[in-house]
Design an enzyme around this catalytic site. Sequence first.
Site, PDB file in Angstrom:
ATOM      1  CB  CYS A  30      38.321  15.564 -56.453  1.00 10.71           C
ATOM      2  SG  CYS A  30      37.939  16.018 -58.137  1.00 10.71           S
ATOM      3  N   GLY A  56      41.772  16.137 -51.423  1.00  9.60           N
ATOM      4  CA  GLY A  56      40.388  16.035 -50.960  1.00  9.60           C
ATOM      5  C   GLY A  56      40.283  15.076 -49.796  1.00  9.60           C
ATOM      6  CG  ASN A 131      40.574  17.639 -60.378  1.00  6.69           C
ATOM      7  OD1 ASN A 131      40.016  18.400 -59.604  1.00  6.69           O
ATOM      8  ND2 ASN A 131      41.863  17.730 -60.672  1.00  6.69           N
ATOM      9  N   GLY A 132      37.501  19.103 -61.188  1.00  7.40           N
ATOM     10  CA  GLY A 132      37.233  20.384 -61.816  1.00  7.40           C
ATOM     11  C   GLY A 132      35.808  20.823 -61.594  1.00  7.40           C
ATOM     12  CB  CYS A 265      44.989  25.789 -61.758  1.00  6.36           C
ATOM     13  SG  CYS A 265      44.776  26.539 -60.129  1.00  6.36           S
ATOM     14  CE1 TYR A 271      47.622  25.639 -49.128  1.00  8.10           C
ATOM     15  CE2 TYR A 271      45.847  24.938 -50.562  1.00  8.10           C
ATOM     16  CZ  TYR A 271      46.376  25.067 -49.296  1.00  8.10           C
ATOM     17  OH  TYR A 271      45.680  24.632 -48.213  1.00  8.10           O
ATOM     18  CB  SER A 312      51.699  24.352 -49.292  1.00  7.07           C
ATOM     19  OG  SER A 312      51.033  25.300 -48.484  1.00  7.07           O
ATOM     20  CG  ASP A 375      50.413  28.641 -49.503  1.00  7.25           C
ATOM     21  OD1 ASP A 375      49.246  29.065 -49.472  1.00  7.25           O
ATOM     22  OD2 ASP A 375      50.816  27.707 -48.785  1.00  7.25           O
ATOM     23  CB  CYS A 411      38.474  29.471 -58.320  1.00  6.49           C
ATOM     24  SG  CYS A 411      38.837  28.174 -59.528  1.00  6.49           S
ATOM     25  CB  CYS A 469      42.255  33.231 -57.930  1.00  8.74           C
ATOM     26  SG  CYS A 469      43.918  32.563 -58.032  1.00  8.74           S
TER      27      CYS A 469
END
Length: 494
Positions: A30, A56, A131-132, A265, A271, A312, A375, A411, A469
Amino acid sequence: MPGKLIGKPNLNGLPEIKRLGEIKGLNEECGLFGIWGHKDAAQNTYYGLHALQHRGQEGTGIVVTDGEVVKGVKGEGLVTEIFHSEAMKELAFGKSAIGHVRYTTAGGAGFENVQPLVFHFQTGSLALAHNGSLVNATHLKSQLEGQGSIFQTSSDTEILAHLIRRGGHTPFKERVKNALSMLKGAYAFLIMTEDQMMVALDPNGMRPLSLGKLGDAYVVASETCAFDVVGAEFIRDILPGELLIIDDEGYRSEIFAHASNQAMCMMEYVYFARPDSNINGVNVHSARKRLGKKLAEEVRIEADVVTGVPDSSISAAIGFAEASGIPYELGLLKNRYVGRTFIQPTQALREQGVKMKLSPVRGVVEGKRVIMVDDSIVRGTTSRRIVRLLREAGATEVHVVISSPPIKNPCFYGIDTSKREELIANDKSIEEIRKIIEADTLTFLSAEGTVEAIGGTGEGEYGGHCMACFTGNYPTEIYDDLEQIRMKEKLVGK
C-alpha cells in the site's frame, strides 16, 4: 464500485504462505498520504493517492476531520473509481485527512480490510492507515483476544488500535509509543484523531515515508512523487523509530524505539517506487540507471538493440545501453488503457492478456539481436511470454538481463511474493530458468553490484538495505513463522 461512507534469522526451508490467485509479479501492499491543516485536505489527499496508485490498486480510502468529526469514504477499486464527485462532497468539510491505497497481502481482501480503519470511542475517534506487515501479528492477536478484544477485520493493522486502547488512562501519546514498541516487522503508520496526526516508522526503517509542507499545512507521503503532484515542498524523511506528532501548533519529533540495523527494502529502488521519487536522498530513476550500468559491467553480450519492459525497467535499460554502447530503443509498448483484468481460465487467453498489455515494436526488433532488460523474475511465466512476443515480432535473439539478483525467498514485510515453490529461482539454476523462459541468455545482477549501484545509506553488509528476498537473511526475527502461516492458509481455504 462506488465508495462507501464509514464512520533476522535465515529462513531457507521455511514453508510458505499460500496466496490467492495467480502471481503475475511483485506487488507492494500500500501507499500512505496525510495532510494536516489545509482547507482542501480531501482534494489534496485524492491527488496524493492518485500519484501513489502504483503501490496498490485493490482498495482505497480517505478519512477527514474538522477537529470535531472524523468521517471517511472507502471502497474496493481504484482512486478514480471510489472518489467520484458525490464522495468528495462528503469529505469536503475536513481540514485534515489521511488516505490509503491497498494491495491485498496480509489479512486478505474484503471491504472491511480497506483502509484507513476508523474506530469510535466515548472519548473520541481514531483512524489508522498502515504500510507494511507485522511479523508478530498472530501472537499479538491471540494475546489480545485472550484479554477480551474482538477484531472486526483480518488485517494486522487493527492490532495497533487495540493496543492503544488497552493502554489505560495514560496520556494518548504514551499509549501510542508503548503500543508501537510492541510491534515487530515493517510498518509505516498514519494515526489521526480529531486534534492531531501521528506518523510512525518502524525501527529498521523498512518502508519509505517522508514529511513535506504545503503552505502552512504539513504533508506526509510514502513517496515524494505525491508531494510534487500537490505542490508540497519536501522537508525530510521520517527516521526509523521516530514518532512525529502534527497538530495546529506545528510538529514535534519523539523517538519510541532505538533505531538499529537500518534496512530499507531494496525492491523500493529496483521496482516499487516511481522513478520521480526520492528515497533516503536517492533518486529512484538515477538509482535504476546505475543498476543498468552495473549490469552492463558484469555481462558482455553482442547485440543490436537494448529495450526495457515498461514501466519499471526503462531506467535500467537506458543505463545498460549507455554503459554498453548498444543503442536503446522502445522495443516494447505498454497499453495505457488496459484496466484491471481477471485471471484467465486458459493458457491461450492468458497469452492474449499479455498481448493486450504489451506490444512489441516490430520495426525496432525485427531481424535484431535484442537485449531485454527487466527488474525481476518471480515465477518466470510473464518473462517467457514477453520473450515469445519479441520472437514473434522477428527478433533473431533475445537476451534477458535482470537488474537485481534472483528472488529466492519470500517477504514477510508487506510485499506479496508467492509461496516458496512458486519462486522460480528458489530451486532452479540460472541455466534452468533460461530454458524455461526460452531466452538465448539470462543474466542477473549480483548482490554486490546491486548494493554498489544503489549506494549505502547505513551500516552493515548491505549498506542499510533489506536484501532478504535475495539472500534469505532477514533483518528481524520472524516471530510467528509456522503459526502465522497456518492461520493464513486457513484464510484461503487450505
